[in-house]
Design a protein around this motif. Structure first.
Motif, PDB file in Angstrom:
ATOM      1  N   GLN A   4       5.835   2.705   7.669  1.00 35.62           N
ATOM      2  CA  GLN A   4       4.710   3.552   8.023  1.00 35.62           C
ATOM      3  C   GLN A   4       5.059   5.027   7.807  1.00 35.62           C
ATOM      4  O   GLN A   4       5.226   5.809   8.743  1.00 35.62           O
ATOM      5  N   LEU A  14      -9.804   8.437   0.796  1.00 37.78           N
ATOM      6  CA  LEU A  14      -9.526   7.200   1.526  1.00 37.78           C
ATOM      7  C   LEU A  14     -10.766   6.311   1.600  1.00 37.78           C
ATOM      8  O   LEU A  14     -10.673   5.150   1.977  1.00 37.78           O
ATOM      9  N   VAL A  30      -4.713   4.244  -3.994  1.00 35.84           N
ATOM     10  CA  VAL A  30      -4.383   4.595  -2.611  1.00 35.84           C
ATOM     11  C   VAL A  30      -4.692   3.437  -1.677  1.00 35.84           C
ATOM     12  O   VAL A  30      -3.849   3.019  -0.867  1.00 35.84           O
ATOM     13  N   ASN A  31      -5.901   2.904  -1.797  1.00 36.00           N
ATOM     14  CA  ASN A  31      -6.358   1.916  -0.822  1.00 36.00           C
ATOM     15  C   ASN A  31      -5.772   0.531  -1.014  1.00 36.00           C
ATOM     16  O   ASN A  31      -5.562  -0.194  -0.038  1.00 36.00           O
ATOM     17  N   LYS A  32      -5.473   0.156  -2.255  1.00 36.49           N
ATOM     18  CA  LYS A  32      -4.959  -1.196  -2.499  1.00 36.49           C
ATOM     19  C   LYS A  32      -3.442  -1.235  -2.591  1.00 36.49           C
ATOM     20  O   LYS A  32      -2.800  -2.142  -2.075  1.00 36.49           O
ATOM     21  N   SER A  35      -1.506   1.656   0.569  1.00 36.22           N
ATOM     22  CA  SER A  35      -1.784   1.491   1.996  1.00 36.22           C
ATOM     23  C   SER A  35      -0.806   0.584   2.750  1.00 36.22           C
ATOM     24  O   SER A  35      -0.547   0.824   3.931  1.00 36.22           O
ATOM     25  N   ARG A  39       1.191   5.423   6.133  1.00 40.35           N
ATOM     26  CA  ARG A  39       0.194   5.604   7.204  1.00 40.35           C
ATOM     27  C   ARG A  39      -0.530   6.907   6.927  1.00 40.35           C
ATOM     28  O   ARG A  39       0.060   7.979   6.955  1.00 40.35           O
ATOM     29  N   PHE A  40      -1.813   6.786   6.602  1.00 38.82           N
ATOM     30  CA  PHE A  40      -2.574   7.961   6.171  1.00 38.82           C
ATOM     31  C   PHE A  40      -3.180   8.714   7.351  1.00 38.82           C
ATOM     32  O   PHE A  40      -3.699   8.111   8.289  1.00 38.82           O
TER      33      PHE A  40
END
Length: 316
Positions: A4, A14, A30-32, A35, A39-40
């Protein structure tokens, strides 16, 4: 390493519907792909200063005194001071956390990192930096910052992720209390990485670490972190990687037979001229390292700067 890792991000990248038109700019990478490892911390500076969704568009304008952030259709509505105050407040909070990177939204008058349009005298120049990101860059000059669109470039993407994981490793290695021993151990693990990214910085940081006893420890940590991250911002070139591979080759000259040496030489040369990706010689060297262990080489982050599952070296 901690899965994380803390990374700031423009909320629209995001996937949050916070843009002026109630839309978003969600990044699939970013999302796939990122992530699971990061930890965004999502931030929309425009919403942060109280602007609505949807909202009138804003832009940067230039007069002789300053760059200002105003509404596109009503320049009397000026958000400059509010945005700078908000940005400084957010950075104050980030300085208390181990923030390891930031992904910003390209071309945005608040978040863009470069080539943001600045309007003045009936023309626009792509010369600006988003007001929020400018504060971030000025106050955290060591922080890896990249734009969402540039992460589509395999070389820029790999460099950014390498920097994020390097900074995370630095913070984790220092723990709650940095020591001279921890810094020396960290630097030792990153020697080959630094050679690949920027040989001049590799030498400068080596000299700095050699004189660590001459510095106040907190001052040294800040100085080393900035030097480290400036070095890592230089992209590892094919030439520098080839030099590192040839350096690695030297560690096996007594262990390998004539046929193995020739094979390794050929794979390195095929990488040098662009016939093979970096992964090919690295895989072979890791095989030899497994067969003929070397504690110093085994510790080098150069072999795995980030999780292999990200597959970022396939295109290098």
């Amino acid at each position: 390493m901690d899965s994380q890792i803390l990374v700031g991000i423009s909320a629209c990248v995001l996937g949050e519907k916070v843009r002026f038109d109630s839309g978003h700019k969600a990044s699939a990478f970013v999302n796939k792909e990122l992530s699971p490892y990061l930890r965004f911390v999502a931030v929309c500076p425009e919403v942060g200063i109280g602007m609505s969704v949807p909202r009138p568009t804003i832009r940067l304008i230039s007069d002789k005194q300053r760059i200002a952030l105003v509404e596109t259709k009503d320049a009397s509505k000026d958000y400059t001071d509010a945005m700078q105050s908000y940005a400084n407040q957010k950075v104050d909070g980030f300085l208390d956390q181990p923030l390891c990177g930031y992904i910003v939204c390209a071309k945005s008058p608040t978040c863009g990192m470069e080539r943001v349009k600045v309007y003045g005298n009936n023309h626009a120049e792509k010369s600006g930096v988003g007001l929020y990101t400018q504060v971030l860059l000025e106050r955290m000059p060591w922080l890896p910052v990249e734009e969402d669109g540039r992460l589509n470039d395999p070389v820029l993407k790999e460099n950014f992720i390498t920097r994020v994981f390097c900074l995370a490793d630095f913070y984790q290695s220092m723990g709650d209390e940095p020591t001279r021993g921890k810094i020396i151990d960290f630097h030792s693990r990153y020697k080959l990485t630094l050679m690949a990214h920027h040989p001049d910085s590799y030498r400068e940081l080596g000299r700095l670490v050699a004189h660590i006893a001459d510095y106040d420890l907190d001052d040294f940590v800040a100085r080393y972190r900035l030097g480290l991250m400036n070095a890592m911002a230089h992209r590892a070139t094919r030439k520098n990687n080839t030099n590192v591979l040839m350096h690695l080759q030297g560690y096996f000259k007594r262990a390998l037979g004539k046929k193995e040496k020739a094979e390794l030489r050929k794979v390195i040369d095929d990488y040098r001229v662009g016939l093979l990706p970096l992964l090919a010689p690295l895989t072979l060297i890791k095989h030899y390292l497994h067969t003929y262990p070397d504690p110093y080489l085994a510790d080098q982050r150069y072999f795995q700067p980030y999780p292999e599952e990200l597959r970022l070296r396939y295109g290098l």
